[in-house]
Every structure is written in C-alpha cells, then in structure tokens.
Design a protein around this motif. Sequence first.
Motif, mmCIF file in Angstrom:
data_model
loop_
_atom_site.group_PDB
_atom_site.id
_atom_site.type_symbol
_atom_site.label_atom_id
_atom_site.label_comp_id
_atom_site.label_asym_id
_atom_site.label_seq_id
_atom_site.Cartn_x
_atom_site.Cartn_y
_atom_site.Cartn_z
ATOM 1 N N THR A 172 76.417 45.544 30.676
ATOM 2 C CA THR A 172 75.040 46.015 30.824
ATOM 3 C C THR A 172 75.000 47.300 31.637
ATOM 4 O OG1 THR A 172 74.640 44.729 32.851
ATOM 5 C CG2 THR A 172 74.077 43.671 30.746
ATOM 6 N N ASP A 214 72.388 48.769 34.126
ATOM 7 C CA ASP A 214 71.214 48.374 34.906
ATOM 8 C C ASP A 214 70.458 47.240 34.202
ATOM 9 O OD1 ASP A 214 69.616 48.575 37.237
ATOM 10 O OD2 ASP A 214 68.101 49.682 36.108
ATOM 11 N N GLU A 215 71.200 46.221 33.814
ATOM 12 C CA GLU A 215 70.708 44.990 33.189
ATOM 13 C C GLU A 215 70.280 45.138 31.730
ATOM 14 O OE1 GLU A 215 67.980 42.830 35.676
ATOM 15 O OE2 GLU A 215 69.147 43.257 37.476
ATOM 16 N N ARG A 228 77.544 46.627 34.687
ATOM 17 C CA ARG A 228 78.062 45.295 34.986
ATOM 18 C C ARG A 228 78.871 44.790 33.804
ATOM 19 N NH1 ARG A 228 76.595 41.394 38.642
ATOM 20 N NH2 ARG A 228 74.782 42.629 39.206
ATOM 21 N N THR A 272 80.782 41.258 32.480
ATOM 22 C CA THR A 272 80.807 39.814 32.733
ATOM 23 C C THR A 272 81.813 39.133 31.818
ATOM 24 O OG1 THR A 272 78.466 39.873 33.347
ATOM 25 C CG2 THR A 272 79.386 37.720 32.781
ATOM 26 N N SER A 275 81.272 38.291 37.278
ATOM 27 C CA SER A 275 80.807 39.648 36.959
ATOM 28 C C SER A 275 81.339 40.640 37.968
ATOM 29 C CB SER A 275 79.281 39.714 36.976
ATOM 30 O OG SER A 275 78.726 38.925 35.962
ATOM 31 N N THR A 334 80.656 44.872 39.121
ATOM 32 C CA THR A 334 79.739 45.997 38.967
ATOM 33 C C THR A 334 80.431 47.296 39.342
ATOM 34 O OG1 THR A 334 78.859 45.685 41.190
ATOM 35 C CG2 THR A 334 77.658 44.636 39.393
#
Length: 89
Positions: A14, A16-17, A44, A46, A51, A53
């Motif tokens: 991701t 920023d998500e 990130r 996972t 996870s 970052t």
Amino acid sequence: MLTGSGFSGTSEVTFDEVPTSFLVDSDTRISTVVPAGARTGSIRVTNASGSGTSPSDFLVFSQPTISAFAPSRGIPGAEITINGAGFTG
C-alpha cells in the motif's frame, strides 16, 4: 521498485493505505506502481509475518486539473486563460 528483505509471501503493498498491484521479484525486491488515489505517506508491505513500512514518506505529486478556459475558440497564436489547480511545481 521496492528493495528490502523478507518480501517472500507478500500479500499486500500500500501507498499511505491505498492498495496497489505488485509482483514479488525476489525476497529482496518488489515491482509495483503508484496506485490511482495514492497520497503522500509511507509504503507498507505485508506478509504472513507482519508488516513493514518505508523509512520515509513517498511523495505523490498531483496531476494538474483544468476547471475552465476562455475563450472557447480562437486562431493559432490567440491567447487563452486556463483556470485550475496543480499548475506549479
């Protein structure tokens, strides 16, 4: 391309998500693209172990947007005014 370690078995990447498509090239390298809707922030990765970052934020530049222009027609060389956002940088 992302480099690091422990990428085998990655299930999600991701920005920023915001999820993106990716390909695990090796345990130390992932090929990916900045997804539509991405924002400035951490990357990130996972997998089943947890996870990780990025050590710093990835900066996402906004594309310019045009909200209006005038006049709506003209001859070559005519001056027009364009309104919008994201024209600097």
